[in-house]
Design an enzyme around this catalytic site. Structure first.
Site, PDB file in Angstrom:
ATOM      1  N   GLU A 179     -21.801 -40.329 -20.483  1.00 43.76           N
ATOM      2  CA  GLU A 179     -22.856 -39.357 -20.760  1.00 43.76           C
ATOM      3  C   GLU A 179     -23.657 -39.731 -21.997  1.00 43.76           C
ATOM      4  O   GLU A 179     -24.402 -38.911 -22.531  1.00 43.76           O
ATOM      5  CB  GLU A 179     -22.236 -37.961 -20.944  1.00 43.76           C
ATOM      6  CG  GLU A 179     -21.400 -37.780 -22.205  1.00 43.76           C
ATOM      7  CD  GLU A 179     -19.951 -38.193 -22.021  1.00 43.76           C
ATOM      8  OE1 GLU A 179     -19.099 -37.738 -22.791  1.00 43.76           O
ATOM      9  OE2 GLU A 179     -19.668 -38.991 -21.079  1.00 43.76           O
ATOM     10  N   ASP A 213     -25.797 -37.640 -26.750  1.00 44.07           N
ATOM     11  CA  ASP A 213     -24.602 -37.476 -25.925  1.00 44.07           C
ATOM     12  C   ASP A 213     -24.591 -36.036 -25.407  1.00 44.07           C
ATOM     13  O   ASP A 213     -24.809 -35.086 -26.178  1.00 44.07           O
ATOM     14  CB  ASP A 213     -23.352 -37.757 -26.761  1.00 44.07           C
ATOM     15  CG  ASP A 213     -22.104 -37.780 -25.913  1.00 44.07           C
ATOM     16  OD1 ASP A 213     -21.683 -38.893 -25.543  1.00 44.07           O
ATOM     17  OD2 ASP A 213     -21.550 -36.703 -25.627  1.00 44.07           O
ATOM     18  N   ILE A 214     -24.371 -35.872 -24.090  1.00 44.79           N
ATOM     19  CA  ILE A 214     -24.366 -34.531 -23.487  1.00 44.79           C
ATOM     20  C   ILE A 214     -23.143 -33.767 -23.998  1.00 44.79           C
ATOM     21  O   ILE A 214     -22.006 -34.264 -23.930  1.00 44.79           O
ATOM     22  CB  ILE A 214     -24.354 -34.614 -21.951  1.00 44.79           C
ATOM     23  CG1 ILE A 214     -25.615 -35.362 -21.485  1.00 44.79           C
ATOM     24  CG2 ILE A 214     -24.282 -33.230 -21.323  1.00 44.79           C
ATOM     25  CD1 ILE A 214     -25.648 -35.577 -19.985  1.00 44.79           C
TER      26      ILE A 214
END
Length: 488
Positions: free
Chosen positions: A370, A327-328
């Protein structure tokens, strides 16, 4: 004209086939009936012969013994051995007598004459039919003494094997003669039945084979005429009428067929074109349904389908599979600061980097927003952690050019998976036991368990400061009671 001899030959063969089949069937069933009746006659005749021979056997033995008693009395009174020998040899001329013995009351055996043992052998049938080997003892009394005194006895051994042989011989000849007569009668009856009743039907069948009611280029031939077979003649008339109706209907069907063929040419072309367009559209829809439009990576649906396949292989072949969720970090802040287009550019760059860094058999996918996932078939947990750390470092060093600015970003990673039997050896015994139970559970949602474990590890990495990799805590497997319906 060249085709007529061949056609005639085929018709002859068809006629022969029909005739031979009917004749063979008539002969077969007639033979069965005749042989059955013949066997019944043989049984009745055999029963009668048996009772007749049984009476002859018993009466003959009784007559010989009765006629020999006076001679035996004279022999024992006079002690005449020559007369005893003559009497005994005379009695042995009856082949059912095996031994004759004259015994005196004082001295025992006076004279004995026995047939050689192998001359008339005994058998099981002599025992069942005529009582087998029997010994008859007849007392011999002196009529000149008053009162009458028993001076000895005459002992006769009986062997009915001669009558058994005679019975078998008579039964064999009866069977042979009856079967020959039955077969001859069946052949004569079948031949008569064929030529009188079946042959007209065969000729009518041959006519039906040769006739072609669909060929309207030549007239129909008339069926064969039978002067005395009114039923067959009626059947032939009905057949020619039916052929005429068929020819008329065939003509109408051919006309309708030509019209339909002409009308269907355009329709078939249209259907083929529409089918081709539909197949192309379905292929495009299938691709769109399984692909994320922004990153062109497989979407959540395609990823979970591949994950279920890898889990099935792990169950059957003990092949490990690992899952990486990433996950960003602070993606919302990036969108708020630089705009959603900048966020999209980061997502696209991340997707390209994953595609370039992974193996051909690995599957990167965008799960939504994301969040991305990587499926690693055949990879143990240790290798998955090494790959996740390498991806984290590459993302940390990378940047995206957008609007004259360089956008730097990091990601947090969570790793889970299903180790092989060899990989479980490195785990704690309790955890390995839970994996083994998970493999045997048929209704467990294993893909949901893996995803939840990886997701927990991902959020633990974020809680610890982001930009790091964390392995799932497999001790929490026992917490999945809803998707893990068995006692671990």
């Amino acid at each position: 004209m060249a085709g007529k001899p061949s056609e005639k030959h085929d018709n002859v063969l068809a006629s022969l086939k029909l005739g031979s089949t009917i004749a063979a069937r008539q002969l077969k069933y007639t033979l069965l009936l005749a042989v059955g009746l013949g066997l019944l006659i043989v049984v009745v005749r055999g029963y009668q012969d048996y009772h007749w021979l049984d009476g002859v056997y018993r009466q003959g033995n009784q007559r010989i013994i009765s006629s020999s008693v006076p001679v035996a009395t004279q022999v024992l009174v006079e002690h005449d051995e020559d007369l005893a020998e003559v009497m005994a040899r005379g009695m042995l001329n009856n082949r059912s007598i095996a031994r004759v013995s004259l015994n005196t009351a004082e001295d025992g055996i006076f004279y004995e004459l026995e047939r050689p043992a192998d001359e008339i052998p005994n058998s099981l049938w002599s025992e069942k039919m005529f009582g087998g080997h029997q010994t008859i003892a007849v007392p011999v009394r002196d009529p000149d003494r008053k009162p009458v005194v028993t001076i000895g006895e005459m002992i006769v051994d009986l062997n009915p094997q001669v009558y058994v042989d005679a019975y078998i011989s008579r039964l064999s000849w009866t069977f042979l003669a009856t079967m020959c007569l039955a077969i001859l009668t069946a052949i004569c009856f079948a031949a008569t039945s064929y030529f009188i009743f079946s042959r007209p039907i065969v000729e009518l069948g041959n006519y039906m084979v040769k006739a072609d009611p669909t060929d309207d280029k030549r007239p129909l031939d008339m069926p064969p005429h039978h002067r005395y077979d009114d039923e067959v003649q009626l059947l032939g008339s009905v057949t020619i009428g039916l052929f005429g109706m068929i020819r008329r209907q065939v003509g109408e069907l051919r006309k309708a067929r030509d019209e339909l063929q002409h009308a269907n040419i355009t329709l078939e072309e249209r259907v083929e074109q529409r089918t081709r367009e539909l197949n192309e559209a379905m292929s495009k829809l299938e691709v769109l349904a399984s692909t994320d439009p922004l990153t062109e990576l497989p979407n959540r649906r395609a990823y979970l389908a591949r994950l279920d396949e890898a889990i099935s292989i792990w169950r059957r072949r003990d092949t490990p599979v690992s899952v990486i969720l990433l996950d960003i970090d602070r993606f919302k802040a990036l969108n708020d600061t630089y705009g959603h287009q900048a966020g999209d550019a980061v997502l696209v760059a991340l997707a390209k980097m994953l595609t370039k860094a992974l193996r051909a058999i690995d599957l990167p996918a965008r799960m939504g927003g994301e969040e991305f996932a990587v499926l690693l078939p055949g990879e143990e947990l240790e290798g998955a952690m090494i790959l996740a750390e390498r991806l984290r470092k590459e993302l940390e060093k990378s940047s995206v050019d957008f609007g004259g600015s360089k956008l730097n970003f990091t990601s947090s990673f969570g790793v889970s998976g299903l180790p092989s039997s060899g990989g479980m050896a490195a785990l704690e015994p309790e955890v390995a036991k839970q994996f083994d139970a998970l493999r045997k559970a048929e209704r467990a949602d294993i893909s949901g368990i893996l995803y939840s474990l990886a997701d927990q590890a991902l959020y633990k990495a974020k809680e610890e400061g982001r930009n790091r990799c964390r392995l799932a805590d497999f001790k929490s497997l026992s917490e999945f009671k809803e998707v893990f319906p068995f006692d671990v």
